[in-house]
Write a protein that holds these residues in place. Structure first.
Motif, PDB file in Angstrom:
ATOM      1  N   GLY A  34      81.288  94.405 109.441  1.00 40.68           N
ATOM      2  CA  GLY A  34      82.060  93.738 108.391  1.00 40.68           C
ATOM      3  C   GLY A  34      81.185  92.900 107.483  1.00 40.68           C
ATOM      4  O   GLY A  34      81.368  92.881 106.260  1.00 40.68           O
ATOM      5  N   GLY A  70      85.889  87.520 104.603  1.00 41.10           N
ATOM      6  CA  GLY A  70      87.042  88.405 104.793  1.00 41.10           C
ATOM      7  C   GLY A  70      86.673  89.702 105.480  1.00 41.10           C
ATOM      8  O   GLY A  70      87.360  90.140 106.418  1.00 41.10           O
ATOM      9  N   THR A  71      85.585  90.353 105.019  1.00 41.73           N
ATOM     10  CA  THR A  71      85.179  91.621 105.646  1.00 41.73           C
ATOM     11  C   THR A  71      84.714  91.397 107.083  1.00 41.73           C
ATOM     12  O   THR A  71      84.934  92.246 107.954  1.00 41.73           O
ATOM     13  CB  THR A  71      84.065  92.295 104.838  1.00 41.73           C
ATOM     14  OG1 THR A  71      82.959  91.388 104.676  1.00 41.73           O
ATOM     15  CG2 THR A  71      84.569  92.726 103.478  1.00 41.73           C
ATOM     16  N   ALA A  73      85.895  89.056 109.090  1.00 41.16           N
ATOM     17  CA  ALA A  73      87.115  88.852 109.881  1.00 41.16           C
ATOM     18  C   ALA A  73      87.797  90.180 110.183  1.00 41.16           C
ATOM     19  O   ALA A  73      88.270  90.410 111.304  1.00 41.16           O
ATOM     20  CB  ALA A  73      88.068  87.915 109.143  1.00 41.16           C
ATOM     21  N   VAL A  74      87.850  91.054 109.185  1.00 39.71           N
ATOM     22  CA  VAL A  74      88.446  92.375 109.411  1.00 39.71           C
ATOM     23  C   VAL A  74      87.640  93.150 110.449  1.00 39.71           C
ATOM     24  O   VAL A  74      88.202  93.823 111.325  1.00 39.71           O
ATOM     25  CB  VAL A  74      88.520  93.160 108.084  1.00 39.71           C
ATOM     26  CG1 VAL A  74      88.930  94.610 108.339  1.00 39.71           C
ATOM     27  CG2 VAL A  74      89.510  92.500 107.138  1.00 39.71           C
ATOM     28  N   LEU A  77      88.474  91.811 113.932  1.00 37.37           N
ATOM     29  CA  LEU A  77      89.786  92.288 114.398  1.00 37.37           C
ATOM     30  C   LEU A  77      89.721  93.760 114.804  1.00 37.37           C
ATOM     31  O   LEU A  77      90.286  94.161 115.830  1.00 37.37           O
ATOM     32  CB  LEU A  77      90.834  92.090 113.309  1.00 37.37           C
ATOM     33  CG  LEU A  77      91.225  90.643 112.999  1.00 37.37           C
ATOM     34  CD1 LEU A  77      92.176  90.578 111.814  1.00 37.37           C
ATOM     35  CD2 LEU A  77      91.869  89.998 114.228  1.00 37.37           C
ATOM     36  N   GLY A  78      89.015  94.568 114.002  1.00 39.64           N
ATOM     37  CA  GLY A  78      88.859  95.976 114.362  1.00 39.64           C
ATOM     38  C   GLY A  78      88.086  96.147 115.650  1.00 39.64           C
ATOM     39  O   GLY A  78      88.434  96.975 116.501  1.00 39.64           O
TER      40      GLY A  78
END
Length: 235
Positions: A34, A70-71, A73-74, A77-78
């Motif tokens: 990310g 943001g990336t 954090a994504v 989560l992934g």
């Protein structure tokens, strides 16, 4: 073949991948991926021609540090989702003097000493064969192979470094002669299931149906190889 005397203690040996290690590894990989995504998007836009130019422009239009945060954090989560899935799919093995227990997904399988003729590694899979050379189990295994082999032999289970029947396999093609009735149709269905999304469970179920016909199947890349143990022949 490696053999050892049976363990003199009645204490079982358990081998399992710690779930937290699997999850942490996946989360770390997701976070790194990310964090690197904005950089990769900028590199794409610097090329004279680049695929996904529109999404890359949209992504880089977000100001920093919000973009990278943001990336990342994504990615976390992934990675978390992937880690929980991988932990759920991981194999644990419990070796007793009298039986071996395999636990994976939501299922547990027990095999007594008399049921197990040999254990071996086939690529990334642990395989157990019965006295009739039919497969009892074939599971993806992320355990340390040396530790697993030592645990099995210490409790008196035969261990081979590779499939002792490997030379008996032949590549399956539609209409191959010598298969029991119905096997060819099952292999066709299994080949299709392996190429479809979410077909792993169907392929696993069809493997079981083939074993009932006396046909052992192993996969290599996109190809299926078969070994006939018993069954009514067609040709």
């Amino acid at each position: 073949m490696r053999k050892s005397p049976r363990a003199r203690t009645g204490r079982p040996t358990e081998l399992a991948e710690p779930a937290w290690v699997i999850v942490l590894f996946c989360v770390t990989c997701g976070a790194v991926a990310g964090a690197l995504l904005p950089l990769l998007a900028r590199l794409l836009l610097a090329l004279p021609w680049a695929p996904l130019e529109g999404p890359a422009e949209l992504l880089t239009s977000v100001p920093e540090p919000a973009l990278t945060l943001g990336t990342t954090a994504v990615g976390v989560l992934g990675g978390l989702l992937l880690g929980f899935t991988a932990a759920h799919e991981s194999l644990s093995v419990r070796v007793h003097d009298t039986h071996v227990t395999l636990a994976v997904r939501d299922g547990v399988q027990d095999f007594t000493r008399d049921e197990i003729a040999v254990c071996f590694r086939d690529g990334k899979q642990l395989v157990l064969l019965g006295p009739d050379s039919l497969e009892l189990a074939r599971e993806n295994c992320g355990l340390n192979w040396r530790r697993l082999a030592d645990a099995l032999t210490a409790h008196g289970y035969p261990w081979e470094q590779e499939d002792p029947h490997r030379a008996e396999f032949r590549r399956w093609v539609p209409g191959i002669p010598g298969l029991p009735r119905g096997a060819d149709a099952l292999l066709r269905a299994r080949a299709q299931a392996r190429t479809g999304e979410g077909g792993a469970e169907d392929a696993r179920e069809l493997r079981g149906e083939l074993l009932r016909l006396g046909v052992v199947v192993r996969d290599e890349d996109r190809r299926q190889y078969v070994r006939v143990v018993r069954g009514e022949r067609t040709g």
